[in-house]
Design an enzyme around this catalytic site. Structure first.
Site: not given
Length: 270
Positions: A2-3
């Protein structure tokens, strides 16, 4: 992993259910995350109100009383709002039961994330040296140009340096450099101010669009409601190595930089 867009999407999803709610119970099913869950976390949070849910870089910050819970989703984690009686799954390691009846459930198959307690989060080792947010006013072309002066490092590496700017992960660096027409391997110190203006704007545009789309689904990322993000359907270069460029129709080239996939157009990016 997850960014920034995925983490911001999660924040927006859980905030309406959590802010101003009181924590009635803290359940730690497995404390052995990348950084172990503090043994006294339940004691610190019991009967405390969640005043705000914020984000710094890829970290979620639950502001509670005189302290903050620092949450990182790791490589494959998710934080979901549970409104029914569904039982916990194998990798549901931490859960907050709120006075509203909602449960905030943290799932992390690889256990690379964290749940940490801090009374001074701004000086916490995980947050203290981070650069500016890419959507903040101070992230500009002139700022990037100043950071790049004298550097021979590739511009893509500069863009992914959390000391320079936070949250521009590999996917979004590929996309922003393509939109700005900048070759990912070009030395950062050899790029003009005008092109850095374009790059800063491309970063903001790319991340904003990804947030609106709910993030990019790669492997097993899901939002707070268990649904996937949809930005992957809009990717211009990432994951498209060998396919035609949308601008010039020539094949996109795929290489490895710092052990990360990099895709670019040899004609449109220089």
């Amino acid at each position: 992993m997850p960014e920034l867009p995925e983490v911001e999407t999660t924040r927006q999803g859980i905030a309406p259910f959590c802010e101003q709610a009181t924590i009635e119970e803290v359940i730690v099913r497995n404390p052995n995350l990348r950084w172990p869950v503090p043994a006294d976390l339940a004691e610190q949070l019991q009967r405390q109100r969640i005043n705000a849910v914020e984000r710094r870089a890829k970290y979620l910050l639950l502001r509670i009383g005189d302290g903050t819970v620092i949450v990182h989703l790791g490589m494959s984690g998710s934080l979901r709002v549970i409104t029914d009686d569904s039982p916990p799954q194998t990798h549901d390691h931490v859960e907050l039961r709120l006075d509203s009846g909602v449960r905030l459930r943290y799932n992390d198959p690889r256990r690379f994330g964290c749940w940490l307690w801090s009374t001074e989060p701004q000086s916490h080792p995980l947050l203290a040296s981070l650069g500016p947010e890419p959507l903040a006013p101070e992230f500009t072309g002139p700022y990037l140009r100043r950071q790049a002066q004298g550097r021979k490092t590739p511009v893509k590496s500069l863009l992914m340096d959390n000391h320079v700017v936070v949250g521009v992960g590999n996917i979004y660096a590929n996309e922003a450099l393509y939109k700005a027409g900048i070759h990912p391997q070009r030395p950062a110190g050899r790029i003009s101010l005008d092109r850095y203006h374009r790059l800063a704007a491309a970063v903001r545009e790319t991340l904003s669009a990804a947030i609106l789309a709910g993030g990019t689904t790669l492997r097993d990322f899901v939002n707070s409601d268990g649904k996937p993000g949809y930005f992957a359907q809009s990717l211009l270069v990432y994951g498209r190595g060998g396919e035609p460029c949308h601008h010039c129709q020539r094949p996109l080239k795929e290489i490895r930089m710092n052990q990360r996939t990099t895709v670019y157009c040899p004609r449109c990016q220089r």
